[in-house]
Design a protein around this motif. Structure first.
Motif, PDB file in Angstrom:
ATOM      1  N   THR A   1       0.850  -1.191   0.000  1.00  0.00           N
ATOM      2  CA  THR A   1       0.000   0.000   0.000  1.00  0.00           C
ATOM      3  C   THR A   1       0.882   1.237   0.000  1.00  0.00           C
ATOM      4  OG1 THR A   1      -1.753  -1.137   1.228  1.00  0.00           O
ATOM      5  CG2 THR A   1      -1.802   1.266   1.216  1.00  0.00           C
ATOM      6  N   ARG A   2       0.608   2.099  -0.979  1.00  0.00           N
ATOM      7  CA  ARG A   2       1.322   3.371  -1.072  1.00  0.00           C
ATOM      8  C   ARG A   2       0.294   4.472  -1.242  1.00  0.00           C
ATOM      9  NH1 ARG A   2       6.643   2.496  -5.000  1.00  0.00           N
ATOM     10  NH2 ARG A   2       7.645   0.839  -3.751  1.00  0.00           N
ATOM     11  N   GLY A   3       0.222   5.322  -0.261  1.00  0.00           N
ATOM     12  CA  GLY A   3      -0.752   6.403  -0.308  1.00  0.00           C
ATOM     13  C   GLY A   3      -2.167   5.861  -0.356  1.00  0.00           C
ATOM     14  N   ALA A   4      -2.909   6.238  -1.406  1.00  0.00           N
ATOM     15  CA  ALA A   4      -4.315   5.845  -1.517  1.00  0.00           C
ATOM     16  C   ALA A   4      -4.511   4.627  -2.405  1.00  0.00           C
ATOM     17  CB  ALA A   4      -5.137   7.005  -2.072  1.00  0.00           C
ATOM     18  N   VAL A   5      -3.417   3.912  -2.727  1.00  0.00           N
ATOM     19  CA  VAL A   5      -3.518   2.783  -3.653  1.00  0.00           C
ATOM     20  C   VAL A   5      -2.928   1.522  -3.019  1.00  0.00           C
ATOM     21  CG1 VAL A   5      -2.919   1.892  -5.933  1.00  0.00           C
ATOM     22  CG2 VAL A   5      -3.335   4.342  -5.630  1.00  0.00           C
ATOM     23  N   ARG A   6      -3.723   0.465  -3.025  1.00  0.00           N
ATOM     24  CA  ARG A   6      -3.230  -0.855  -2.603  1.00  0.00           C
ATOM     25  C   ARG A   6      -2.981  -1.674  -3.865  1.00  0.00           C
ATOM     26  NH1 ARG A   6      -6.323  -5.716   0.710  1.00  0.00           N
ATOM     27  NH2 ARG A   6      -4.433  -6.889   1.232  1.00  0.00           N
ATOM     28  N   THR A   7      -1.795  -2.254  -3.974  1.00  0.00           N
ATOM     29  CA  THR A   7      -1.406  -2.996  -5.170  1.00  0.00           C
ATOM     30  C   THR A   7      -1.303  -4.486  -4.845  1.00  0.00           C
ATOM     31  OG1 THR A   7      -0.169  -1.095  -6.014  1.00  0.00           O
ATOM     32  CG2 THR A   7       0.329  -3.252  -6.962  1.00  0.00           C
TER      33      THR A   7
ATOM     34  N   GLY B   1      -8.262 -17.000 -14.449  1.00  0.00           N
ATOM     35  CA  GLY B   1      -6.921 -16.594 -14.839  1.00  0.00           C
ATOM     36  C   GLY B   1      -6.180 -15.962 -13.679  1.00  0.00           C
ATOM     37  N   VAL B   2      -5.128 -15.253 -14.000  1.00  0.00           N
ATOM     38  CA  VAL B   2      -4.295 -14.570 -13.002  1.00  0.00           C
ATOM     39  C   VAL B   2      -4.026 -13.156 -13.497  1.00  0.00           C
ATOM     40  CG1 VAL B   2      -2.094 -14.529 -11.780  1.00  0.00           C
ATOM     41  CG2 VAL B   2      -3.211 -16.724 -12.254  1.00  0.00           C
ATOM     42  N   CYS B   3      -4.265 -12.183 -12.637  1.00  0.00           N
ATOM     43  CA  CYS B   3      -3.951 -10.789 -12.967  1.00  0.00           C
ATOM     44  C   CYS B   3      -2.502 -10.497 -12.582  1.00  0.00           C
ATOM     45  CB  CYS B   3      -4.865  -9.828 -12.204  1.00  0.00           C
ATOM     46  SG  CYS B   3      -6.594  -9.882 -12.686  1.00  0.00           S
ATOM     47  N   ASP B   4      -1.755  -9.897 -13.489  1.00  0.00           N
ATOM     48  CA  ASP B   4      -0.392  -9.496 -13.150  1.00  0.00           C
ATOM     49  C   ASP B   4      -0.415  -8.525 -11.976  1.00  0.00           C
ATOM     50  OD1 ASP B   4       0.677 -11.009 -15.184  1.00  0.00           O
ATOM     51  OD2 ASP B   4       0.756  -9.360 -16.609  1.00  0.00           O
ATOM     52  N   VAL B   5      -1.192  -7.453 -12.123  1.00  0.00           N
ATOM     53  CA  VAL B   5      -1.281  -6.421 -11.086  1.00  0.00           C
ATOM     54  C   VAL B   5      -2.722  -5.934 -11.007  1.00  0.00           C
ATOM     55  CG1 VAL B   5      -0.563  -4.093 -10.397  1.00  0.00           C
ATOM     56  CG2 VAL B   5       1.107  -5.662 -11.417  1.00  0.00           C
ATOM     57  N   VAL B   6      -3.197  -5.714  -9.796  1.00  0.00           N
ATOM     58  CA  VAL B   6      -4.508  -5.102  -9.581  1.00  0.00           C
ATOM     59  C   VAL B   6      -4.331  -3.959  -8.594  1.00  0.00           C
ATOM     60  CG1 VAL B   6      -6.876  -5.388  -8.747  1.00  0.00           C
ATOM     61  CG2 VAL B   6      -5.754  -7.248  -9.998  1.00  0.00           C
ATOM     62  N   GLU B   7      -4.764  -2.774  -8.983  1.00  0.00           N
ATOM     63  CA  GLU B   7      -4.729  -1.624  -8.093  1.00  0.00           C
ATOM     64  C   GLU B   7      -6.111  -1.383  -7.508  1.00  0.00           C
ATOM     65  OE1 GLU B   7      -1.144   1.093 -10.070  1.00  0.00           O
ATOM     66  OE2 GLU B   7      -3.238   1.728 -10.245  1.00  0.00           O
ATOM     67  N   ILE B   8      -6.168  -1.263  -6.184  1.00  0.00           N
ATOM     68  CA  ILE B   8      -7.418  -0.933  -5.500  1.00  0.00           C
ATOM     69  C   ILE B   8      -7.255   0.466  -4.914  1.00  0.00           C
ATOM     70  CG2 ILE B   8      -9.038  -1.583  -3.687  1.00  0.00           C
ATOM     71  CD1 ILE B   8      -8.104  -4.451  -3.981  1.00  0.00           C
ATOM     72  N   HIS B   9      -8.007   1.412  -5.449  1.00  0.00           N
ATOM     73  CA  HIS B   9      -7.891   2.806  -5.037  1.00  0.00           C
ATOM     74  C   HIS B   9      -8.870   3.124  -3.905  1.00  0.00           C
ATOM     75  CE1 HIS B   9      -5.415   4.292  -8.553  1.00  0.00           C
ATOM     76  NE2 HIS B   9      -5.746   3.065  -8.929  1.00  0.00           N
ATOM     77  N   ARG B  10      -8.494   4.090  -3.112  1.00  0.00           N
ATOM     78  CA  ARG B  10      -9.311   4.465  -1.958  1.00  0.00           C
ATOM     79  C   ARG B  10     -10.695   4.957  -2.374  1.00  0.00           C
ATOM     80  NH1 ARG B  10      -6.149   8.094   2.116  1.00  0.00           N
ATOM     81  NH2 ARG B  10      -5.002   6.120   2.273  1.00  0.00           N
ATOM     82  N   ASP B  11     -10.806   5.514  -3.573  1.00  0.00           N
ATOM     83  CA  ASP B  11     -12.106   6.012  -4.038  1.00  0.00           C
ATOM     84  C   ASP B  11     -13.003   4.895  -4.572  1.00  0.00           C
ATOM     85  OD1 ASP B  11     -10.961   5.357  -6.461  1.00  0.00           O
ATOM     86  OD2 ASP B  11     -10.827   7.408  -7.207  1.00  0.00           O
ATOM     87  N   GLY B  12     -12.546   3.635  -4.465  1.00  0.00           N
ATOM     88  CA  GLY B  12     -13.372   2.500  -4.876  1.00  0.00           C
ATOM     89  C   GLY B  12     -13.022   1.912  -6.222  1.00  0.00           C
ATOM     90  N   ARG B  13     -12.193   2.579  -7.002  1.00  0.00           N
ATOM     91  CA  ARG B  13     -11.813   2.052  -8.310  1.00  0.00           C
ATOM     92  C   ARG B  13     -10.924   0.822  -8.175  1.00  0.00           C
ATOM     93  NH1 ARG B  13      -8.462   5.866 -11.128  1.00  0.00           N
ATOM     94  NH2 ARG B  13      -8.046   6.751  -9.044  1.00  0.00           N
TER      95      ARG B  13
END
Length: 221
Positions: free
Chosen positions: A63-69, A84-96
């Motif tokens: 987690t960096r700032g408002a984004v969890r990776t 499948g498998v996601c390489d990277v998923v970003e979860i943003h504090r605003d719900g995105r």
């Protein structure tokens, strides 16, 4: 979704991997060789991709700032028969929630990578219960992210290709060789033999001459 083999009560019983969707979107025959004959061949491009994915395919999160990776996140959608498998998923504090697919080569808008990351978004929607409207494809060659819009057209393309993959699996028959410019960039060129197989009349004539019974007179000295 149209009725396809391996489907009951509208729910697919034959699961399709997101990587198979990508291969099929690039070339149905390539996907068939991998799925039906367990065929695969490496070249410089695929090796670069493998090495790059080793860095993002180690499960973990930060987690960096408002984004969890999240990295190397398994995803699935039971209702659509996708996994499948996601390489990277970003979860943003605003719900995105933003899936990010990593590719070693240059980005092609509307290409196979878009199909794969759209499938990832559809799986994530089912898992998190949130609508995802955008995804990303990171191109190492371009050194930047490219935005992919997850709209109705993109979603339908995933469903259509998934049905086509199921038909290939159910029929256990290889799609025909395309023999076009895609073949020059394909690591499976030698296994596929596209130029030979695309010449149907020549191949059929050779097979007929080889396997058809010969008149007895032909064997007389």
């Amino acid at each position: 979704m149209t009725e396809v083999p391996g489907q009951a009560d509208g729910v697919p019983s034959m699961q399709v991997t997101l990587s198979a969707l990508e291969h099929h979107a690039y070339c149905p025959r390539q996907a068939g060789l991998i799925l039906l004959e367990d065929g695969y061949a490496d070249d410089a491009s695929t090796v670069r991709g493998t090495l790059m994915h080793q860095r993002v395919h180690e499960p973990g999160h930060e987690t960096r700032g408002a984004v969890r990776t999240l990295r190397a996140l398994p995803v699935w959608h039971d209702g659509l028969g996708l996994a499948g498998v996601c390489d990277v998923v970003e979860i943003h504090r605003d719900g995105r929630i933003i899936p990010i697919e990593h590719k070693s080569g240059s980005y092609q808008a509307g290409g196979p990578a878009d199909v794969q990351v759209t499938g990832q978004a559809m799986c994530l929607e089912a898992m998190f219960g949130r609508v995802i409207r955008q995804a990303m494809v990171y191109s190492a060659a371009d050194r930047r992210r490219h935005t992919v819009t997850i709209d109705a057209t993109a979603r339908q393309r995933v469903l259509t290709l998934a049905d086509e993959v199921r038909h290939t699996l159910a029929s256990a028959s290889l799609p025909e060789a395309v023999a076009d410019k895609r073949c020059r960039r394909c690591s499976m060129h030698d296994m596929c033999m596209p130029r030979v197989l695309a010449r149907k009349e020549t191949v059929q004539r050779a097979a007929t001459n080889l396997f058809s019974p010969q008149p007895e007179a032909a064997w007389d000295d």
